[in-house]
Design a protein around this motif. Sequence first.
Motif, PDB file in Angstrom:
ATOM      1  N   UNK A 181      82.011  34.462  41.591  1.00 19.49           N
ATOM      2  CA  UNK A 181      80.814  34.057  40.440  1.00 19.49           C
ATOM      3  C   UNK A 181      80.631  32.671  40.258  1.00 19.49           C
ATOM      4  N   UNK A 182      81.912  31.828  40.023  1.00 17.82           N
ATOM      5  CA  UNK A 182      81.589  30.338  39.777  1.00 17.82           C
ATOM      6  C   UNK A 182      80.844  29.749  40.795  1.00 17.82           C
ATOM      7  N   UNK A 183      81.269  30.271  42.128  1.00 14.72           N
ATOM      8  CA  UNK A 183      80.619  29.584  43.485  1.00 14.72           C
ATOM      9  C   UNK A 183      79.211  29.983  43.357  1.00 14.72           C
ATOM     10  N   UNK A 184      78.666  31.382  42.924  1.00 10.92           N
ATOM     11  CA  UNK A 184      77.472  31.783  43.075  1.00 10.92           C
ATOM     12  C   UNK A 184      76.548  30.788  41.820  1.00 10.92           C
ATOM     13  N   UNK A 185      77.354  30.681  40.814  1.00  7.50           N
ATOM     14  CA  UNK A 185      76.475  29.946  39.820  1.00  7.50           C
ATOM     15  C   UNK A 185      76.406  28.488  40.071  1.00  7.50           C
ATOM     16  N   UNK A 186      77.514  27.975  40.766  1.00  8.00           N
ATOM     17  CA  UNK A 186      77.306  26.604  41.226  1.00  8.00           C
ATOM     18  C   UNK A 186      76.096  26.306  42.490  1.00  8.00           C
ATOM     19  N   UNK A 187      75.974  27.258  43.275  1.00  2.00           N
ATOM     20  CA  UNK A 187      75.174  27.452  44.222  1.00  2.00           C
ATOM     21  C   UNK A 187      73.689  27.419  43.913  1.00  2.00           C
ATOM     22  N   UNK A 188      73.295  28.512  42.884  1.00  2.00           N
ATOM     23  CA  UNK A 188      72.112  28.367  42.380  1.00  2.00           C
ATOM     24  C   UNK A 188      71.691  27.323  41.353  1.00  2.00           C
ATOM     25  N   UNK A 189      72.768  26.660  40.697  1.00  2.00           N
ATOM     26  CA  UNK A 189      72.462  25.752  39.975  1.00  2.00           C
ATOM     27  C   UNK A 189      72.141  24.370  40.860  1.00  2.00           C
ATOM     28  N   UNK A 190      73.129  24.376  41.981  1.00  2.00           N
ATOM     29  CA  UNK A 190      73.230  23.155  42.708  1.00  2.00           C
ATOM     30  C   UNK A 190      71.592  23.011  43.622  1.00  2.00           C
ATOM     31  N   UNK A 191      71.172  24.119  43.914  1.00  2.00           N
ATOM     32  CA  UNK A 191      69.858  24.291  44.550  1.00  2.00           C
ATOM     33  C   UNK A 191      68.840  23.606  43.649  1.00  2.00           C
ATOM     34  N   UNK A 192      68.801  23.981  42.462  1.00  3.64           N
ATOM     35  CA  UNK A 192      67.576  23.555  41.291  1.00  3.64           C
ATOM     36  C   UNK A 192      67.972  22.006  41.304  1.00  3.64           C
ATOM     37  N   UNK A 193      69.273  21.519  41.204  1.00  9.63           N
ATOM     38  CA  UNK A 193      69.509  19.872  41.057  1.00  9.63           C
ATOM     39  C   UNK A 193      68.841  19.208  42.213  1.00  9.63           C
ATOM     40  N   UNK A 194      69.129  19.993  43.380  1.00  9.38           N
ATOM     41  CA  UNK A 194      68.533  19.129  44.734  1.00  9.38           C
ATOM     42  C   UNK A 194      67.119  19.519  44.773  1.00  9.38           C
ATOM     43  N   UNK A 195      66.427  20.037  43.922  1.00  9.83           N
ATOM     44  CA  UNK A 195      65.027  20.233  44.015  1.00  9.83           C
ATOM     45  C   UNK A 195      64.492  21.252  44.715  1.00  9.83           C
ATOM     46  N   UNK A 196      65.311  22.139  44.983  1.00 12.98           N
ATOM     47  CA  UNK A 196      65.140  23.627  45.577  1.00 12.98           C
ATOM     48  C   UNK A 196      64.252  24.542  44.920  1.00 12.98           C
ATOM     49  N   UNK A 197      63.632  25.669  45.294  1.00 12.70           N
ATOM     50  CA  UNK A 197      62.900  26.612  44.715  1.00 12.70           C
ATOM     51  C   UNK A 197      63.652  27.683  43.878  1.00 12.70           C
ATOM     52  N   UNK A 198      63.473  28.465  42.865  1.00 13.75           N
ATOM     53  CA  UNK A 198      64.146  29.448  42.264  1.00 13.75           C
ATOM     54  C   UNK A 198      64.547  30.527  43.399  1.00 13.75           C
ATOM     55  N   UNK A 199      63.577  30.663  44.290  1.00 12.58           N
ATOM     56  CA  UNK A 199      64.073  31.757  45.420  1.00 12.58           C
ATOM     57  C   UNK A 199      65.104  31.331  46.212  1.00 12.58           C
ATOM     58  N   UNK A 200      65.185  29.882  46.508  1.00 16.62           N
ATOM     59  CA  UNK A 200      66.315  29.280  47.223  1.00 16.62           C
ATOM     60  C   UNK A 200      67.748  29.297  46.439  1.00 16.62           C
ATOM     61  N   UNK A 201      67.347  29.289  44.946  1.00 18.81           N
ATOM     62  CA  UNK A 201      68.528  29.086  44.336  1.00 18.81           C
ATOM     63  C   UNK A 201      69.343  30.740  44.363  1.00 18.81           C
ATOM     64  N   UNK A 202      68.323  31.667  44.226  1.00 15.48           N
ATOM     65  CA  UNK A 202      68.766  33.217  44.262  1.00 15.48           C
ATOM     66  C   UNK A 202      69.427  33.434  45.695  1.00 15.48           C
ATOM     67  N   UNK A 203      68.981  32.766  46.685  1.00 16.84           N
ATOM     68  CA  UNK A 203      69.574  33.133  48.158  1.00 16.84           C
ATOM     69  C   UNK A 203      70.650  32.375  48.018  1.00 16.84           C
TER      70      UNK A 203
END
Lengths: 219, 264
Positions: free
Chosen positions: B140-162
């Motif tokens: 779960x921590x990795x999933x949370x970090x992955x989604x949040x990290x995508x946002x930090x790098x300017x990705x889309x919400x869809x990419x964050x969920x992926x």
Amino acid sequence: MNAFDIIGPVMIGPSSSHTAGAVRIGNVARNIFGKQPDKAEIRLYNSFSGTGRGHGTDKALIAGILGYAPDDGRIANAYEEAKRLGMKPVVRFLGEYPSFHVNTAELLLQKGKEKMRITGKSVGGGRIVITRIGEYETEYTGDYPCLMTVHRDIPGVVSEVTGYLAGMKVNIAFMRLYRTQKGSRVLMMVETDNPIPFEIEGLLSSRPYIEKAAILRGM
Amino acid sequence: MGKTEEEIVSAMGERYDVMLHVYMEGIEEETRSVSGLTGGEGYRLMKYEEKHSGGLYPRAAARAMGIANVNASMGRIVAAPTAGSCGILPATLISLAEQHHKGKEEVVNCLFTASFIGEAIAENASLSGAEGGCQAECGSAAAMAAGAGVELCGGTPGQAADAAAFALEAVMGLVCDPVAGLVECPCIKRNAFGTVQALLAIDMALAGIKSIIPADEVITAMGEVGRSIPESLRETARGGIAATPTGKKIAERLTKSSDPHFPS
Ligand code: SF4
């Protein structure tokens, strides 16, 4: 659940159940005892006994009894802190005890001649339940402010106390009565949504049928 | 409960400050855990990385272990979502922020995204090793970090969920098997792997790779798998690496009780 349940709490590690929860058991027990004890015997059972040393459960409980919060950096030095503040801790790792919850601590707090036994369990994520106060089996989480009374088991006391609270515009969230036998003494725990005004403690203590009244702050 | 947006953001900012502090503290020196079983893993990987300039992944992994080391030595940490998995989210986000020159405000915003993912997992699966195995904590921590990290790098919400889905899929079924019941072995190293997993998931999602199974279905599956993990592999220290001959020997040495048959 809110954002701060997920990202949080801020706590001293290593374990929310064995460290943060243990601090809270100590905090709530100290609140119930009402003062800093000069001696605290800490009995650890089951997982608290087996993994307590490695999780700093002993230190967490001592620090909790001293009134330190679960994120207080001094928890790691709890033995030194106890010495500095004049409290003598005695910790006993008592092994498996199947009738107790997996993470159970029994605290025998003593100040001068006054003694109290309080038992708590750590149920995960830093949440706890106090399962015994003196001779009463209880179910108190310490989350809400609480008015605690020990009174004679006679009619009218409950309505008197709740009447005072209503008069002070304090809303009751939960209320429980515990007694060991009919017609003897009752332990009453009234948990409230708002802080409880301090006057009520004196007001109730002056009643001949109320042996003890104390306000516990919620955490 | 009646808090203004400003107060909520500032409260998250305080958590970020604690995270940043542990992030720095963790690799400064070789701490030892309370039990003496672990210590200095983050420090050593960081020293090694400085010599070989291995890049973002080992650097972030070193930070994650450093944070987990602080936790094991009774230091002050932010559970995210748990104490055992506390290194993954801050190590991933702050390492990325350093790499891409992002400031506190941006990272704090992403912490809300992380907590949103965590809430979704809490509601539809579990965040507790005792309930759902280590997939529920480090996964779960990795999933949370992955989604949040995508946002930090300017990705889309869809990419964050992926990205969150990739991170969870990578450890689907991971058991919770801490040696001697202590949050140290394998936990500290799993923080390192969880971080690298999150970083790779972020890169994959930003590269345009799509999750074949939607994130919400992956979360539900994780909960389902968690319920079918036997109790011996859910934090009881009775299975997995905790139950290896060496694991048992360590447990015996560390958990001797002083007075095992105390009459009541
Ligand atoms: S192995 Fe268990 S105790 Fe260790 S981090 Fe994973 S879930 Fe937590």
